[in-house]
Design an enzyme around this catalytic site. Sequence first.
Site, PDB file in Angstrom:
ATOM      1  CG  ASP A 186       4.202 -32.530 -33.742  1.00 39.03           C
ATOM      2  OD1 ASP A 186       3.385 -33.437 -34.022  1.00 39.03           O
ATOM      3  OD2 ASP A 186       4.071 -31.357 -34.146  1.00 39.03           O
TER       4      ASP A 186
ATOM      5  CB  CYS B 112       0.230 -23.889 -37.950  1.00 40.85           C
ATOM      6  SG  CYS B 112      -1.510 -23.600 -38.187  1.00 40.85           S
TER       7      CYS B 112
END
Lengths: 164, 423
Positions: free
Chosen positions: B212, B380
């Site tokens: 990511d 998040c």
Amino acid sequence: MSGLEDLYREIILDHYRNPRNRGELACPPARRAEGFNPLCGDEIVVYLDVDAQGRVSDVKIAGQGCSISQSSASMMSAAVKGRTLDEVRALNRAFKALMTIHESRLEHDEGDGSGTDTPVPDPAVDLGDLAALQGVVRFPVRIKCATLAWNTLTTGLEELAPSA
Amino acid sequence: MAAMSPVADLPSRLDVLDVAAIRAEFPIFERCRRRPLVYLDSAASSQKPRAVIQAMAGYYESCHANVHRGVYALAEEATSRYEQARAAVGRFIHAPSTREVVFTKNATEALNLVAFAWGRANLGRGDVVVLTEMEHHANLVPWLMVAEQVGVELRYLGITDEGHLDLSRLEATLEGAKVVALTAMSNVLGTLNPVRRVADAAHDAGAVVVVDASQYVPHLPTDVTALGADFLAFTGHKMLGPTGIGVLWGREAVLEAMPPFLGGGEMIRDVRLDGYTPNELPWKFEAGTPPIAEAVGLAAAIEVLDGIGMDAVRAHEMALTGYALGALDARFGSDLVVHGPRTPGDRGGVLSFGFKDVHPHDVAQVLDESGICVRAGHHCAKPLLRRLGVSATTRASWYLYNDESDVEALAQALDACSDLFCL
């Protein structure tokens, strides 16, 4: 800082720094309800003791969060203690009315904070200290913080006998 | 590890960029509601330079049509602009082939594509997927969903108290792993992870490596091969580009062997009533009309970043991070607790902190009054915040258009916060 002073009134900061009715109650006999604000992690636990006459004989608040959620919970606890369930529900409605956003109001949000078109709750219900939270309406993302304790209380009340 | 130093030659310096000239290219900084805008939330989304806004408007005004469909000249032009954007992305991340660059809606969709298309085809009950404790939900929830559906075993690399990946049990954790998915840079801690080291160990264990790079590609020179990734995901809107476009880069052989993710137009070569044949790479993974103007905008963003130079962007941000860590520490001492590594070279321009006992929501509210945009909340990354023992943090993050004056504004507003909340 006029906008901020509207939000963080002295009475709110007082409840934040010196929260009323902080603690827990033994369950049972007390009811326990939890509420979360998933956006910010605020957490409120409401303990509610209701006597045989349908009166809130005791209330305690636990949890953690921002000044608005915690002070709102503290004010709520002070406001509902000793009230009948019907009175508590009326308070809840009045507070929700106070927290209602009127779009016309938001459009005029650039002003000086005088807030002349604040939604008017039922005049028969005295919100007391809670009225100080009306400035929150000008900060829409914080409304969820202010109503968290009340939504949690509602959950707790729903488990009791429904209102006549 | 030293071989993977993000900036080879350029020293970390605050005068390496002409920030005033850069800011002049971003129309949003002309906005002034009571106070000038101090934008410290680029980790959530960056602002957009005029070149990107104009490229997208220009595309719509002069050459829009659907891509890979029409035979007319206009459609050819649109297709060409779209495919040129793909080539620009490929060059920017040093992809060996443009066929490896798949456009998605955002990084989240790119990671879901890997988890579902690759994962469902290659993972079975009891297979091991290794993640880290500092993942964004986007690189966590898709794997939790796959785990729920397929029954894989999830293992986690933990973090040290300073916010680094804990690699003390790396080989043992990777044993039998089929996938290792990790962030190149934490969106909360700012930690730059030793992706290559983990990737090498993962490959030795026979695992595929998913990176990511949402916080990495916008801020550091990126070479997918040097990182050792098999898949790498990032998004356009954090790197001066528009929202609505993300990128999945994947190694060609791995992408070839995978089934498609979403089905529909564009991703097929042939459709019969009893089956279909998927298109070739990369279109096999691009079902439906893609974000064409967004691709054009992303290409314009890449041109801006290339013009400035990613080495220079990194050098500037590292210097500003060092400045901020020093300035905030000098001003607030232990009243301001920074999460993550203390060494600017170990982190990107993301600073999550706790300030006295003021809740991050209240900090962010007071900062907003001074025109300062920061993020408050769990970013998040709830498992990571649990590990840190906090329910929320305040996060300031910077980019090429920020400088010391933004840090100074932040410090001043924190003083105001202190005045309001602390007796």
